[in-house]
Write a protein that holds these residues in place. Structure first.
Motif, PDB file in Angstrom:
ATOM      1  N   ASN A   1      15.799 -28.515  49.404  1.00 54.60           N
ATOM      2  CA  ASN A   1      15.393 -27.253  48.777  1.00 54.60           C
ATOM      3  C   ASN A   1      14.218 -27.449  47.822  1.00 54.60           C
ATOM      4  O   ASN A   1      13.297 -26.623  47.763  1.00 54.60           O
ATOM      5  CB  ASN A   1      16.561 -26.611  48.044  1.00 54.60           C
ATOM      6  N   ALA A   2      14.232 -28.544  47.073  1.00 53.32           N
ATOM      7  CA  ALA A   2      13.123 -28.831  46.153  1.00 53.32           C
ATOM      8  C   ALA A   2      11.832 -29.059  46.936  1.00 53.32           C
ATOM      9  O   ALA A   2      10.764 -28.555  46.565  1.00 53.32           O
ATOM     10  CB  ALA A   2      13.447 -30.054  45.303  1.00 53.32           C
ATOM     11  N   TYR A   3      11.932 -29.806  48.030  1.00 53.60           N
ATOM     12  CA  TYR A   3      10.739 -30.084  48.843  1.00 53.60           C
ATOM     13  C   TYR A   3      10.225 -28.798  49.503  1.00 53.60           C
ATOM     14  O   TYR A   3       9.013 -28.585  49.603  1.00 53.60           O
ATOM     15  CB  TYR A   3      11.057 -31.149  49.887  1.00 53.60           C
TER      16      TYR A   3
ATOM     17  N   SER B   1      19.018 -32.723  35.758  1.00 55.91           N
ATOM     18  CA  SER B   1      17.748 -32.780  35.035  1.00 55.91           C
ATOM     19  C   SER B   1      16.570 -32.610  35.998  1.00 55.91           C
ATOM     20  O   SER B   1      15.559 -31.989  35.654  1.00 55.91           O
ATOM     21  CB  SER B   1      17.610 -34.096  34.270  1.00 55.91           C
ATOM     22  N   PHE B   2      16.696 -33.131  37.208  1.00 56.48           N
ATOM     23  CA  PHE B   2      15.621 -32.976  38.192  1.00 56.48           C
ATOM     24  C   PHE B   2      15.452 -31.513  38.578  1.00 56.48           C
ATOM     25  O   PHE B   2      14.331 -31.007  38.672  1.00 56.48           O
ATOM     26  CB  PHE B   2      15.899 -33.811  39.438  1.00 56.48           C
ATOM     27  N   LEU B   3      16.553 -30.818  38.805  1.00 61.87           N
ATOM     28  CA  LEU B   3      16.486 -29.408  39.178  1.00 61.87           C
ATOM     29  C   LEU B   3      15.883 -28.570  38.054  1.00 61.87           C
ATOM     30  O   LEU B   3      15.110 -27.640  38.304  1.00 61.87           O
ATOM     31  CB  LEU B   3      17.879 -28.898  39.546  1.00 61.87           C
TER      32      LEU B   3
ATOM     33  N   ASN C   1      22.081 -34.536  46.276  1.00 58.78           N
ATOM     34  CA  ASN C   1      22.590 -34.385  47.629  1.00 58.78           C
ATOM     35  C   ASN C   1      21.462 -33.880  48.539  1.00 58.78           C
ATOM     36  O   ASN C   1      20.402 -33.467  48.064  1.00 58.78           O
ATOM     37  CB  ASN C   1      23.808 -33.453  47.667  1.00 58.78           C
ATOM     38  N   GLU C   2      21.705 -33.926  49.853  1.00 58.94           N
ATOM     39  CA  GLU C   2      20.660 -33.586  50.825  1.00 58.94           C
ATOM     40  C   GLU C   2      20.140 -32.173  50.619  1.00 58.94           C
ATOM     41  O   GLU C   2      18.926 -31.923  50.696  1.00 58.94           O
ATOM     42  CB  GLU C   2      21.197 -33.742  52.250  1.00 58.94           C
ATOM     43  N   GLU C   3      21.036 -31.225  50.371  1.00 56.30           N
ATOM     44  CA  GLU C   3      20.632 -29.829  50.240  1.00 56.30           C
ATOM     45  C   GLU C   3      19.671 -29.632  49.074  1.00 56.30           C
ATOM     46  O   GLU C   3      18.663 -28.928  49.193  1.00 56.30           O
ATOM     47  CB  GLU C   3      21.872 -28.945  50.058  1.00 56.30           C
TER      48      GLU C   3
ATOM     49  N   LYS D   1      22.607 -38.723  51.369  1.00 66.27           N
ATOM     50  CA  LYS D   1      23.149 -38.897  50.018  1.00 66.27           C
ATOM     51  C   LYS D   1      24.371 -39.801  50.054  1.00 66.27           C
ATOM     52  O   LYS D   1      25.267 -39.612  50.871  1.00 66.27           O
ATOM     53  CB  LYS D   1      23.522 -37.529  49.451  1.00 66.27           C
ATOM     54  N   GLU D   2      24.365 -40.799  49.156  1.00 64.39           N
ATOM     55  CA  GLU D   2      25.528 -41.680  49.011  1.00 64.39           C
ATOM     56  C   GLU D   2      26.192 -41.395  47.671  1.00 64.39           C
ATOM     57  O   GLU D   2      25.529 -41.297  46.652  1.00 64.39           O
ATOM     58  CB  GLU D   2      25.094 -43.144  49.089  1.00 64.39           C
TER      59      GLU D   2
END
Length: 200
Positions: free
Chosen positions: A171-173, A120-122, A165-167, A112-113
């Motif tokens: 988690n979604a994947y 909205s994605f979550l 962010n990476e987490e 993540k940068e």
């Protein structure tokens, strides 16, 4: 599972492995591999040994894997309808399995940068999980599969945008893998191990 039937000029049934089907000017034609003679393409019937319109599952699994066969069967039709076997269908399922693996490899190196957060994605992810769960409970498996296509596409898009962010992306994947493990367990387990380093 249903498949086309084929007969030679003597009225003998031929198996799909014994013919070549081609398309010319919008018309499908078939010839025998043995003598190149024309073959009659018959009606679509339930697979049976008597009509020789079966596809050897061992051959298909050797080429595409068991997960691709499962995904094709589940995604093709509602449970109460016949499934028409097609080479393009199993190839499409195989390509989807490959896409799951490619997304896994992207996530493995995801960094993540910046500090952008895309809630909205979550929210969309949680809505999809609820909808997929309801489809499975109602045995609308093909609809659940269609929503799983959307789920993976959404994850892939977020990786490209780097808006999470990476987490959150991991988690979604992981939630996606948990769901597909009921449909295609081999690729789900392989990706889970690659992402988490654990065999669960």
């Amino acid at each position: 599972v249903v498949h086309e039937t084929y007969k030679d000029s003597n009225g003998q049934w031929l198996s799909p492995a014994e013919i070549i089907v081609s398309s010319e000017n919008g018309q499908r034609k078939a010839i025998s591999l043995a003598d190149k003679a024309p073959v009659e393409i018959g009606s679509i019937e339930k697979m049976s040994k008597s009509k020789r319109n079966t596809v050897d599952p061992d051959d298909i699994i050797k080429i595409y894997g068991a997960d691709a066969v499962r995904w094709f069967i589940l995604s093709d039709s509602p449970p109460e309808r016949d499934i028409q076997w097609s080479d393009s269908g199993i190839q499409g399922a195989f390509k989807y399995i490959q896409k799951i693996w490619r997304v896994c490899e992207k996530i493995k190196i995801y960094k993540k940068e910046g500090e952008k957060i895309d809630n909205s994605f979550l929210i969309k992810t949680n809505i999809l999980i609820k909808e997929i769960t309801e489809c499975i409970e109602k045995f609308h498996i093909n609809v659940a599969v269609a929503k799983l296509y959307v789920f993976l596409n959404n994850i892939n898009q977020e990786i490209e945008k780097q808006s999470l962010n990476e987490e959150d992306i991991i988690n979604a994947y992981k939630k996606y893998l948990i769901i597909i493990s009921a449909f295609i367990p081999y690729i789900a387990n392989e990706c889970w191990e690659k992402i988490t380093g654990k065999q669960d």
